[in-house]
Scaffold this active site. Structure first.
Site, short mmCIF file in Angstrom:
data_model
loop_
_atom_site.label_atom_id
_atom_site.label_comp_id
_atom_site.label_asym_id
_atom_site.label_seq_id
_atom_site.Cartn_x
_atom_site.Cartn_y
_atom_site.Cartn_z
N ALA A 71 111.22 -23.10 30.28
CA ALA A 71 112.00 -23.50 31.45
C ALA A 71 113.47 -23.74 31.15
CB ALA A 71 111.38 -24.75 32.09
N GLY B 158 107.61 -30.34 32.62
CA GLY B 158 107.54 -31.41 31.63
C GLY B 158 106.48 -31.12 30.59
N ARG B 159 105.34 -31.74 30.74
CA ARG B 159 104.23 -31.54 29.82
C ARG B 159 102.97 -31.25 30.62
NH1 ARG B 159 107.32 -30.18 26.60
NH2 ARG B 159 108.14 -31.41 24.90
N HIS C 194 106.50 -21.27 29.22
CA HIS C 194 106.94 -22.47 28.50
C HIS C 194 108.36 -22.32 27.97
CE1 HIS C 194 105.28 -26.30 26.77
NE2 HIS C 194 106.45 -26.23 26.18
N GLU D 171 96.81 -24.89 26.92
CA GLU D 171 97.79 -23.85 26.58
C GLU D 171 97.31 -23.08 25.36
OE1 GLU D 171 101.83 -25.15 26.44
OE2 GLU D 171 101.72 -26.02 28.43
#
Length: 140
Positions: A102, A51-52, A100, A81
């Site tokens: 996915a 997600g985040r 990053h 990040e």
């Protein structure tokens, strides 16, 4: 597999083999995955965040993994990040890190984006409500 409402968040980690989070980053979800929640997970469970990054406290996750509180993690996003090159997660054998991306390989993503755009254009011209409208008050 089961999907549970946010209100049941603390009820299921003690029985789950895999905890997968796809939550957006909002004031309500920031650091929702923290030391307390990692301790609620089974020591044989895996935490997966696609997600985040700001939904999981990086230090708490690293500590839980190093201490064996959880078995491992699959991580596509991080609180910081890019993840610093010297971060301990890079060296943990029980952690899989992806860059990053996915969902980047899903074959139908371009078609789905086009279909949504075309449908929203049709809806706009017809005066109908649009799909996937961002609610800035909710942050998503």
């Amino acid at each position: 597999m089961a999907i549970h409402a946010p209100t049941a968040l603390d009820d299921h980690p003690p029985t789950a083999d895999f905890v997968v989070t796809t939550a957006p980053h909002t004031p309500a979800t920031e650091f929702m995955w923290n030391a307390e929640r990692f301790r609620r997970m089974k020591p044989t469970a895996y935490f997966i965040n696609i997600g985040r990054g700001m939904t999981a406290r990086l230090e708490d996750l690293t500590t839980a993994l190093a201490a064996g509180e959880i078995a491992g993690a699959g991580l596509d996003v991080f609180e910081v990040e890019p993840l610093p090159a010297d971060h301990p997660l890079w060296r943990m054998e029980n952690v899989v890190i992806t860059p990053h991306v996915a969902v980047a390989e899903a074959a139908d993503i371009p078609e789905r984006r086009y279909a949504l755009l075309a449908d929203n254009a049709r809806r706009f011209l017809a005066g109908e409500p649009l799909r996937n409208v961002v609610d800035k008050a909710l942050w998503y």
